[in-house]
Design a protein around this motif. Sequence first.
Motif, PDB file in Angstrom:
ATOM      1  N   LYS B 256       0.827  -1.216   0.000  1.00  0.00           N
ATOM      2  CA  LYS B 256       0.000   0.000   0.000  1.00  0.00           C
ATOM      3  C   LYS B 256       0.860   1.265   0.000  1.00  0.00           C
ATOM      4  CE  LYS B 256      -3.981  -1.749   2.559  1.00  0.00           C
ATOM      5  NZ  LYS B 256      -4.483  -1.801   3.945  1.00  0.00           N
ATOM      6  N   GLY B 257       2.052   1.156   0.593  1.00  0.00           N
ATOM      7  CA  GLY B 257       2.913   2.339   0.697  1.00  0.00           C
ATOM      8  C   GLY B 257       3.618   2.708  -0.598  1.00  0.00           C
ATOM      9  N   VAL B 258       3.585   1.817  -1.597  1.00  0.00           N
ATOM     10  CA  VAL B 258       4.358   2.049  -2.826  1.00  0.00           C
ATOM     11  C   VAL B 258       3.664   3.057  -3.740  1.00  0.00           C
ATOM     12  CG1 VAL B 258       5.291   0.974  -4.923  1.00  0.00           C
ATOM     13  CG2 VAL B 258       5.356  -0.284  -2.753  1.00  0.00           C
ATOM     14  N   LYS B 259       4.358   4.114  -4.073  1.00  0.00           N
ATOM     15  CA  LYS B 259       3.901   5.067  -5.100  1.00  0.00           C
ATOM     16  C   LYS B 259       5.099   5.896  -5.530  1.00  0.00           C
ATOM     17  CE  LYS B 259       2.464   8.406  -1.614  1.00  0.00           C
ATOM     18  NZ  LYS B 259       1.366   9.066  -0.931  1.00  0.00           N
ATOM     19  N   ASP B 268      10.593  -0.753   3.032  1.00  0.00           N
ATOM     20  CA  ASP B 268      11.178  -1.811   3.863  1.00  0.00           C
ATOM     21  C   ASP B 268      10.780  -1.586   5.325  1.00  0.00           C
ATOM     22  OD1 ASP B 268      13.673  -3.970   3.924  1.00  0.00           O
ATOM     23  OD2 ASP B 268      13.640  -2.706   5.719  1.00  0.00           O
ATOM     24  N   LEU B 269      10.841  -0.323   5.741  1.00  0.00           N
ATOM     25  CA  LEU B 269      10.572   0.023   7.140  1.00  0.00           C
ATOM     26  C   LEU B 269       9.131  -0.298   7.541  1.00  0.00           C
ATOM     27  CD1 LEU B 269      12.142   1.282   9.513  1.00  0.00           C
ATOM     28  CD2 LEU B 269      11.121   3.490   8.897  1.00  0.00           C
ATOM     29  N   ILE B 270       8.189  -0.037   6.636  1.00  0.00           N
ATOM     30  CA  ILE B 270       6.777  -0.328   6.935  1.00  0.00           C
ATOM     31  C   ILE B 270       6.626  -1.795   7.330  1.00  0.00           C
ATOM     32  CG2 ILE B 270       4.451  -0.528   5.938  1.00  0.00           C
ATOM     33  CD1 ILE B 270       5.164   1.843   4.090  1.00  0.00           C
ATOM     34  N   ALA B 271       7.161  -2.669   6.483  1.00  0.00           N
ATOM     35  CA  ALA B 271       7.041  -4.111   6.746  1.00  0.00           C
ATOM     36  C   ALA B 271       7.807  -4.499   8.001  1.00  0.00           C
ATOM     37  CB  ALA B 271       7.555  -4.895   5.543  1.00  0.00           C
ATOM     38  N   ARG B 272       9.003  -3.939   8.142  1.00  0.00           N
ATOM     39  CA  ARG B 272       9.865  -4.326   9.265  1.00  0.00           C
ATOM     40  C   ARG B 272       9.253  -3.888  10.601  1.00  0.00           C
ATOM     41  NH1 ARG B 272      14.381  -6.767   8.059  1.00  0.00           N
ATOM     42  NH2 ARG B 272      14.201  -6.026   5.915  1.00  0.00           N
ATOM     43  N   ASN B 273       8.663  -2.699  10.603  1.00  0.00           N
ATOM     44  CA  ASN B 273       8.039  -2.213  11.840  1.00  0.00           C
ATOM     45  C   ASN B 273       6.887  -3.102  12.281  1.00  0.00           C
ATOM     46  OD1 ASN B 273       9.713  -0.101  12.336  1.00  0.00           O
ATOM     47  ND2 ASN B 273       8.414   1.454  11.369  1.00  0.00           N
ATOM     48  N   ILE B 274       6.086  -3.529  11.315  1.00  0.00           N
ATOM     49  CA  ILE B 274       4.936  -4.378  11.655  1.00  0.00           C
ATOM     50  C   ILE B 274       5.413  -5.662  12.318  1.00  0.00           C
ATOM     51  CG2 ILE B 274       3.120  -5.820  10.624  1.00  0.00           C
ATOM     52  CD1 ILE B 274       2.750  -3.480   8.561  1.00  0.00           C
TER      53      ILE B 274
END
Lengths: 359, 359
Positions: B256-259, B268-274
């Motif tokens: 969802k964050g990709v644009k 990378d950070l979005i996934a890693r934080n989750i």
Amino acid sequence: MFLNRLENVYKHMELEGLNQAIISDSNAIFYLYGTFLHVGERMIALYLRRGEQPILVLNDLFSFEDSDTRVVYYNDKDFGPDKLLPYISHHEALGIDKSFPSRFLISLMDLHAASAYKTCKAVDYARFVKDELEQKLMIESSHINDLCMEDFTNALRIGMSELEMQEECYRIYKKHGIDRVSFTPIVAFKATAADPHHEPDSKTILEDGDMVLFDVGGVYKNYCSDMTRVFFTKKPTAFEEKIYNLVRKANEEAIKGVKPGVKLSDIDLIARNIISNAGYGKYFTHRLGHFIGIEDHDFGDVSSSSEIIAKEGMIFSIEPGIYIKDKIGVRIEDLVMVTKDGVEVLNEFSKDITILNLC
Amino acid sequence: MFLNRLENVYKHMELEGLNQAIISDSNAIFYLYGTFLHVGERMIALYLRRGEQPILVLNDLFSFEDSDTRVVYYNDKDFGPDKLLPYISHHEALGIDKSFPSRFLISLMDLHAASAYKTCKAVDYARFVKDELEQKLMIESSHINDLCMEDFTNALRIGMSELEMQEECYRIYKKHGIDRVSFTPIVAFKATAADPHHEPDSKTILEDGDMVLFDVGGVYKNYCSDMTRVFFTKKPTAFEEKIYNLVRKANEEAIKGVKPGVKLSDIDLIARNIISNAGYGKYFTHRLGHFIGIEDHDFGDVSSSSEIIAKEGMIFSIEPGIYIKDKIGVRIEDLVMVTKDGVEVLNEFSKDITILNLC
């Protein structure tokens, strides 16, 4: 780690005037450890310096253990060459094996890792001479290739395409326990054989009367075979027979010349003279042969410019050919091993003119 | 030659401050010409200098024609770098693409071919953004991978080994017209999936209740697909479900964050934080993704250290994972393409928890 092989590598480093070297080629790593480490685009570097423990710098996605080696891991956030830097002696020349990617070498140069950079062929030179275990595997590998060649001729059918025959080759190798081929099998019907690197196609269909060339090899326990034979599907014409016998004579006379102490360029010359003296020199367009082992094309060749001297335990191909575009292509190839006082041919498959009876 | 792609390469050379460069990587050559030239250990070098005709230095065992390019042949008696030397401007820096073998670079340095040597990533940068033709092929390639994944789940049988299932994968790809895989298919039953690069073996047998991981891709018209899915063979335990949903959430939120304009390190950070916030950060051991196209791993990654900014036409994988040794391994991977104002997911295969009914 195969310490005897490592010792050999150190000897060759010394001959090259190198105290330190980086080995990265996956086949070289296999040679030293008996294990393949396929790291893709990531850096792998085995740092060698005689008297010190070998250091393997490796991405931590891969795991590796060896009691003789210190493994230093880096991760995807690190830059590989940075991790390697502390181990390199900066005031000395650094050997770099032949296929270390330029991007890592240029990074090391930018970091002033060493006083100079030299191509290090120590592992390649060590691999010239196969040790006892390797000889055993190479002999067995070629023996299986002989058996498969027999099956290939039995699988030929009038009306099949080169591509279909190539698929048969894969199937037959598999039947013989060979899961990986040394290289994409070359199957050539008619004059497509006039291209030494012909890629089998679906258009070229086997017809009664065609000549058939197989240049094939399988990988047995990580050691490659490689052999070429040409077959007839009807009585050859006088011209076909002349060309075939000429190539065969070049193959057999060159093999007879192999023994310890002989220059490999002289072996090339024997074959080349036979073909040239018959007036076909310009149609023999490539070197006579190449070294083989863990790779189908190990480092080193049998060519007019080769400076290699035959030594007991060396294994290479002898594969003269005559290629006349749109007309004919014949190549006959065997693997040979230099013995104590002569040569052993690893392929026993017949080179007599063979007319196949196909349905 | 794809002149628009060449123009792109020149632009990136300019950004790198390079007037001249050597391109040797077979995938880069394919990108520019639409043809693979597999030359093995022999040298191939495309010399580029804007405003001049590209020069391809090639061993004469291979033949190549292109109306935009001057082809310079050498033979097995010549030394490749010698043949290249006359075309290089000696008083300027020379760009070298990432995988030019060190032995040729060191030879050029010994011949004082240029004033300096820099890694040239111009083709890699050009390949970041897929053009229209490439996008079309990538979409089609992933579509076929979706269809194959469905067939893989249908081919699973209790009692089969990972290796047997891997062979099924090859068979199924072939059935769908895919002759070459992007990489050796990863099939993992049970906790073998906890090794992200697990090699399927014959010992690990599928039992009722196992989790099954497929990480697979095929090559369609020279463009790679790559997808990972995990399946259940019984109702998952609460723990399995928690891990699965966590990885899925990381995958979906990152996508969802990709644009355009977003830093890939932030993705990378979005996934890693989750995953980290749930307490499993140390079990997500690799980067989030990699670029893909002609190669399964094109240059460029989606990682905490990536400096790449998302741009329309980029295609990369999003593949978070959690790997707990001897316990569980889950990875969920899609290929995504950056669009004008967001993202298109190239894989449509469901990510819902799926319990397979196997016999």
